[in-house]
Design a protein around this motif. Structure first.
Motif, PDB file in Angstrom:
ATOM      1  N   TRP A 126      30.916  29.405  43.600  1.00 38.94           N
ATOM      2  CA  TRP A 126      31.765  30.149  42.678  1.00 38.94           C
ATOM      3  C   TRP A 126      31.042  31.379  42.108  1.00 38.94           C
ATOM      4  CZ3 TRP A 126      29.756  25.326  42.247  1.00 38.94           C
ATOM      5  CH2 TRP A 126      28.761  25.130  41.295  1.00 38.94           C
ATOM      6  N   TYR A 128      29.008  33.161  44.187  1.00 40.84           N
ATOM      7  CA  TYR A 128      28.762  33.953  45.392  1.00 40.84           C
ATOM      8  C   TYR A 128      27.273  34.287  45.565  1.00 40.84           C
ATOM      9  CZ  TYR A 128      33.772  34.521  44.736  1.00 40.84           C
ATOM     10  OH  TYR A 128      35.104  34.277  44.531  1.00 40.84           O
ATOM     11  N   MET A 162      42.416  37.017  52.868  1.00 41.12           N
ATOM     12  CA  MET A 162      43.778  36.501  52.785  1.00 41.12           C
ATOM     13  C   MET A 162      44.703  37.652  52.441  1.00 41.12           C
ATOM     14  SD  MET A 162      43.490  32.790  50.891  1.00 41.12           S
ATOM     15  CE  MET A 162      43.206  33.554  49.293  1.00 41.12           C
ATOM     16  N   VAL A 187      43.048  39.913  49.654  1.00 35.52           N
ATOM     17  CA  VAL A 187      42.024  39.215  48.860  1.00 35.52           C
ATOM     18  C   VAL A 187      40.805  38.928  49.724  1.00 35.52           C
ATOM     19  CG1 VAL A 187      41.528  37.206  47.422  1.00 35.52           C
ATOM     20  CG2 VAL A 187      43.848  38.145  47.496  1.00 35.52           C
ATOM     21  N   ASN A 188      39.615  39.199  49.189  1.00 36.14           N
ATOM     22  CA  ASN A 188      38.373  38.813  49.857  1.00 36.14           C
ATOM     23  C   ASN A 188      38.103  37.351  49.527  1.00 36.14           C
ATOM     24  OD1 ASN A 188      35.815  38.369  50.843  1.00 36.14           O
ATOM     25  ND2 ASN A 188      34.870  40.153  49.880  1.00 36.14           N
ATOM     26  N   SER A 189      38.376  36.473  50.473  1.00 39.84           N
ATOM     27  CA  SER A 189      38.192  35.035  50.253  1.00 39.84           C
ATOM     28  C   SER A 189      36.847  34.540  50.774  1.00 39.84           C
ATOM     29  CB  SER A 189      39.319  34.259  50.950  1.00 39.84           C
ATOM     30  OG  SER A 189      39.311  34.525  52.345  1.00 39.84           O
ATOM     31  N   GLY A 227      36.170  37.524  46.047  1.00 38.32           N
ATOM     32  CA  GLY A 227      37.111  37.128  45.010  1.00 38.32           C
ATOM     33  C   GLY A 227      38.023  38.246  44.528  1.00 38.32           C
ATOM     34  N   GLU A 229      40.786  41.443  44.741  1.00 38.60           N
ATOM     35  CA  GLU A 229      41.983  41.720  45.518  1.00 38.60           C
ATOM     36  C   GLU A 229      42.392  43.177  45.328  1.00 38.60           C
ATOM     37  OE1 GLU A 229      45.802  40.508  42.834  1.00 38.60           O
ATOM     38  OE2 GLU A 229      44.717  38.834  43.771  1.00 38.60           O
TER      39      GLU A 229
END
Length: 303
Positions: A126, A128, A162, A187-189, A227, A229
């Motif tokens: 969480w 990163y 996503m 979104v960067n997942s 995380g 967008e």
């Protein structure tokens, strides 16, 4: 006769000798045991696989095996502590089949061989964490033993993405030759920054030489942190000669560096409606009605 007496004498002598040896042997063994040096406590701790590699959202499980030698009849107890980087979750589990069963110590019998525990390591995905090598230590201690097992967790980059429409709907309405506009979120997942995101579209087949047109604003996204967008406006313009009906437009996304999993795609159903003359006719009627009212007001207002 003399020979018979000599034989009996030798037989009795041999029996007495053997009996004495049988009695003396345990005494000699006990004496030897009493003179033997005590066995020093010896613990050997090794990780079966001391280095593991995976993405930041992986759970790493290290099997550590113990071999213990001591002269204590009941064995010994050992405290188990795990040292890991800040914000990491690390603990000792009883076995690979009971990872939720956390333990803080282990009892090893007098001659234990390859007794094992599992060191569970969970990086703070969480937050990163940056890719790289991270040290983890298992310390095993007792009154007479202090052993450290060094482990290495290697975090590798994971690139993910996503995409979804802002409205949550996957269909739009459009008129022939006129754009239908809607917004999407990208979104960067993944666990690492995406340097760029490229957007493209797979459109329906051209109709009589006229193609569909799909544009994105912005046309390219850059430096999306994990995380985060970004919102993109999409404009879909059907072919000027498209027949009324439903068509499928597929929005495609590509990332740099290359994504770790299959890039996302969005299928958008475009319901195309034909232009009609009713709008023009209605406008003419409205204008005529207004003109009539103005004429009537001027004509009868003078009288």
């Amino acid at each position: 006769m003399l020979y018979s007496k000599l034989a009996r004498f030798l037989s009795v002598t041999l029996c007495v000798f053997l009996l004495g040896a049988a009695v003396a042997a345990p005494v000699a063994v006990l004496a030897a045991d009493g003179d033997a040096e005590p066995i020093q406590d010896k613990l050997v701790a090794n990780a079966k696989f001391p280095a593991m590699t995976g993405s930041a959202d992986s759970t790493f499980k290290y099997e550590v095996q113990f071999t213990f030698t001591t002269d204590k009849p009941s064995g010994d107890d050992f405290d188990l502590t795990v040292g890991a980087p800040p914000n990491w979750i690390a603990y000792v589990a009883e076995s690979a089949y009971a990872l939720d069963s956390q333990i803080a110590s282990i009892h090893l019998e007098r001659f234990s061989v390859l007794e094992s525990v599992i060191v569970v390591v969970v990086p703070p995905f969480w937050l990163y964490p940056e890719p790289g090598d991270y040290p983890v230590e298992l310390r095993v201690t007792s009154a007479d033993v202090d052993e450290v097992v060094s482990l290495t967790t290697t975090i590798t980059p994971r690139y993910g993405m996503m995409a979804e429409t802002v409205s949550g709907r996957s269909s739009v309405k459009a008129k022939v030759g006129e754009p239908a506009v809607f917004d999407i979120n990208v979104v960067n997942s993944g666990m690492t920054t995406l340097d760029s995101v490229l957007l493209s579209a797979e459109m329906p087949a051209a109709s009589e030489g006229e193609e569909w047109n799909v544009t994105f604003s912005p046309a390219k996204l850059e430096n999306i942190a994990p995380g985060d967008e970004e919102e993109v406006e999409v404009s879909v313009t059907p072919s000027g000669k498209a027949v009324a009906g439903d068509y499928m437009v597929t929005l495609k996304f590509g990332g740099e560096p290359e994504l770790s999993s299959r890039p996302p795609e969005l299928d958008i159903r475009v319901s195309v409606e034909k232009k009609t003359a009713w709008g023009i006719i209605g406008a003419v009627i409205v204008v005529a009605a207004i003109g009539g009212l103005v004429w009537a007001f001027r004509e009868f207002g003078r009288k």
